[in-house]
Design an enzyme around this catalytic site. Structure first.
Site, PDB file in Angstrom:
ATOM      1  N   GLY A 129      96.673  50.245  21.291  1.00  0.00           N
ATOM      2  CA  GLY A 129      97.385  51.299  20.830  1.00  0.00           C
ATOM      3  C   GLY A 129      96.533  52.248  20.171  1.00  0.00           C
ATOM      4  N   SER A 130      95.175  52.249  20.450  1.00  0.00           N
ATOM      5  CA  SER A 130      94.323  53.150  19.658  1.00  0.00           C
ATOM      6  C   SER A 130      94.701  54.573  20.020  1.00  0.00           C
ATOM      7  CB  SER A 130      92.759  52.766  19.867  1.00  0.00           C
ATOM      8  OG  SER A 130      92.514  52.990  21.287  1.00  0.00           O
ATOM      9  N   ASN A 131      94.969  54.934  21.250  1.00  0.00           N
ATOM     10  CA  ASN A 131      95.325  56.262  21.626  1.00  0.00           C
ATOM     11  C   ASN A 131      96.777  56.613  20.889  1.00  0.00           C
ATOM     12  OD1 ASN A 131      93.870  57.974  23.243  1.00  0.00           O
ATOM     13  ND2 ASN A 131      93.726  56.212  24.623  1.00  0.00           N
ATOM     14  N   MET A 167      99.468  49.340  31.125  1.00  0.00           N
ATOM     15  CA  MET A 167      98.784  48.501  32.164  1.00  0.00           C
ATOM     16  C   MET A 167      99.676  48.195  33.503  1.00  0.00           C
ATOM     17  SD  MET A 167      95.641  49.094  31.389  1.00  0.00           S
ATOM     18  CE  MET A 167      94.681  48.091  32.512  1.00  0.00           C
ATOM     19  N   ARG A 168     100.902  48.746  33.505  1.00  0.00           N
ATOM     20  CA  ARG A 168     101.786  48.523  34.474  1.00  0.00           C
ATOM     21  C   ARG A 168     101.914  49.771  35.373  1.00  0.00           C
ATOM     22  NH1 ARG A 168     102.012  43.650  34.730  1.00  0.00           N
ATOM     23  NH2 ARG A 168     103.859  43.729  36.157  1.00  0.00           N
ATOM     24  N   ASN A 221      99.708  60.595  31.659  1.00  0.00           N
ATOM     25  CA  ASN A 221      98.584  59.499  31.251  1.00  0.00           C
ATOM     26  C   ASN A 221      97.221  59.984  31.056  1.00  0.00           C
ATOM     27  OD1 ASN A 221      97.856  56.707  31.831  1.00  0.00           O
ATOM     28  ND2 ASN A 221      96.970  57.161  33.986  1.00  0.00           N
ATOM     29  N   HIS A 273      93.254  58.561  31.583  1.00  0.00           N
ATOM     30  CA  HIS A 273      92.195  57.775  32.330  1.00  0.00           C
ATOM     31  C   HIS A 273      90.916  58.160  32.100  1.00  0.00           C
ATOM     32  CE1 HIS A 273      91.112  55.316  35.840  1.00  0.00           C
ATOM     33  NE2 HIS A 273      90.440  56.085  35.953  1.00  0.00           N
ATOM     34  N   SER A 290      90.485  62.031  31.538  1.00  0.00           N
ATOM     35  CA  SER A 290      91.338  63.237  32.141  1.00  0.00           C
ATOM     36  C   SER A 290      92.786  62.683  31.724  1.00  0.00           C
ATOM     37  CB  SER A 290      91.313  62.874  33.644  1.00  0.00           C
ATOM     38  OG  SER A 290      90.192  63.233  34.219  1.00  0.00           O
ATOM     39  N   ASP A 321      96.533  57.053  39.316  1.00  0.00           N
ATOM     40  CA  ASP A 321      95.624  57.921  38.463  1.00  0.00           C
ATOM     41  C   ASP A 321      95.366  59.271  39.545  1.00  0.00           C
ATOM     42  OD1 ASP A 321      95.014  56.262  36.434  1.00  0.00           O
ATOM     43  OD2 ASP A 321      93.995  55.033  37.876  1.00  0.00           O
TER      44      ASP A 321
END
Lengths: 215, 215
Positions: free
Chosen positions: A31-33, A109-110, A126, A128, A155, A164
Site C-alpha cells: 500500500g505504499s502508493n 494484483m487481481r 491503474n 504500472h 505509467s 495494462d
C-alpha cells in the site's frame, strides 16, 4: 477522451480540482502508493478523500498502513469468490456504499472484469512500472532489465479489460543504471510512482469535471 | 556485451576514443543524421572519419549533403539487385574497399541481411525514432501518437536480423505535446537523434576498444 501532456519534466506538483473527489483504493500489497496518495491529500496537493481501501489478501501490509492513517479498510478475500465477476460485484457494492467517484488500483494484483469497469466507466486508474506500451504484465522491471533499455519509468492509465492497456494519463521516466538490480531499479521507479499517481488522479478528475469538448 | 547507461540526462557531449574509427554510412533519405555525425567529427566530439556514404536511392538528398561536406558518396541502387543478399554483398565490398570499421545505418530504409551483419559482426548501428522496444517498424512516430504515450524518444542499437531489435546503446527521451502532429513530434525526436547518434557511436566503439571483460 484526451489527456494533457505530462512530460518527464513535471513542472508542477498540484492540479487544481474544484470539486473534491472520493477515492476507493484497491490494494493487494504494502500500500505504499496508497500512502503516497493519502500524503498528497494531507499536503493539499490532491483535493480528495479516501472513504475506503479494499484489499484482497489477509496478509497485505496495506491494512496496517490504513489503520495508521485512519482510513477504513475492508478485506474482500478473492478466495471466497468463485468467479472474478463475483469478487468485482462485491467490490462495486462496497465502493457504492462508500460513495466512491474514482477507483484507484494501487498495486491491485487481481485482473478486473467488465463488472467493475462498466460500473465505474472511465473512472478506474491503474499504475504500472514501465513506459507502456513497453513491458506490460507481470515482472515489468525484470523485463526492462532483460531488454537492456537505458530508460524506463511508470505509467498511470485508465484500466481496460486488456491488462495494462487503456489511455495513458501520465508517465515519468527514470534512467536504468549499469549496476541496477530489479530491486534498485524498482525503487527508483516507485519514487516516481509516488510523485505522479496523485497528480495523475487529479488530472484525470480535472478533465472529467470540465465541460465536454471535442478533443 | 554490455553498454554503459546513458540516461535522458546525458551530462557529457563527448566520449573519448583513443583510436580513430572509419565509418561507413548507409542512408536512403536526406542524410540529416549523417550530417550530424560529420558535424560531431568536425567539432572534435567523435574521433572518426567517414571514408564513404552509400545510398540506395538515386533521388536521395544525402548525395548533395555529402558533396557539400566533401564526403565520397556511392549509389548502390537496390533495384539493380535481385535479392537483398546481393545488394548487401555489394555494400560489404564497397565498405571493405574503404576500410570501414563501423557501419552506421542513418535512415537506411532497406532490411539488412546476414551478409552484412556477419561481415560486420557487432559493428552495425541503427537509429530508430522510438523508445524501443515500443513501436518498432515503420511509422514509429505515428504509432506513438496513436498510443497516446506522454513520452517517446529515440534509440541507437546494434542491428540484428529482426528489424529494430538488438542491444540498445543509447536512448533519449522527449515529451509528447498535446497538440503534436507526427511532423512536430518527429522534429523533436530528430533533434535528440542528432545529439545521441555520434555519442552512441563513440560509446560503442570505446567499449569495443576496451580489453574484453566479463561484463
Amino acid at each position: 477522451m484526451s489527456f494533457a501532456l505530462i512530460s518527464p519534466d513535471i513542472s508542477y506538483d498540484r492540479v487544481p480540482l474544484q470539486t473534491p473527489i472520493r477515492l476507493g483504493i484497491l490494494a493487494s500489497g504494502s500500500g505504499s502508493n496508497f500512502e503516497a496518495i493519502a500524503q498528497a491529500i494531507a499536503d493539499g496537493k490532491l483535493n480528495a478523500t479516501i472513504p475506503i481501501v479494499i484489499y484482497n489478501n489477509p496478509n497485505a501490509a496495506v491494512v496496517e498502513r490504513a489503520s495508521r492513517l485512519g482510513v477504513k479498510a475492508i478485506l474482500l478475500d478473492h478466495r471466497l469468490y468463485k468467479r472474478r465477476e463475483d469478487l468485482d460485484r462485491a467490490i462495486v457494492e462496497t465502493l457504492r456504499q462508500h460513495k466512491v467517484d474514482w477507483v484507484i488500483m494501487a498495486g491491485w494484483m487481481r485482473i478486473v472484469t467488465a463488472v467493475l469497469l462498466d460500473a465505474y466507466r472511465d473512472r478506474v486508474l491503474n499504475i504500472h512500472p514501465s513506459l507502456l506500451p513497453s513491458f506490460p504484465g507481470i515482472r515489468a522491471v525484470e523485463q526492462a532489465l532483460a531488454a537492456q533499455v537505458k530508460v524506463t519509468g511508470c505509467s498511470v492509465h485508465f484500466a481496460h479489460l486488456e491488462v495494462d492497456s487503456g489511455p495513458i494519463v501520465m508517465q515519468a521516466v527514470v534512467p536504468v543504471m549499469g549496476d541496477d538490480t530489479a530491486e534498485t531499479l524498482h525503487q527508483r521507479i516507485q519514487t516516481q510512482e509516488y510523485r505522479i499517481f496523485p497528480l495523475a488522479i487529479a488530472l484525470a478528475a480535472h478533465q472529467a469535471q470540465q465541460p465536454t469538448t471535442n478533443n
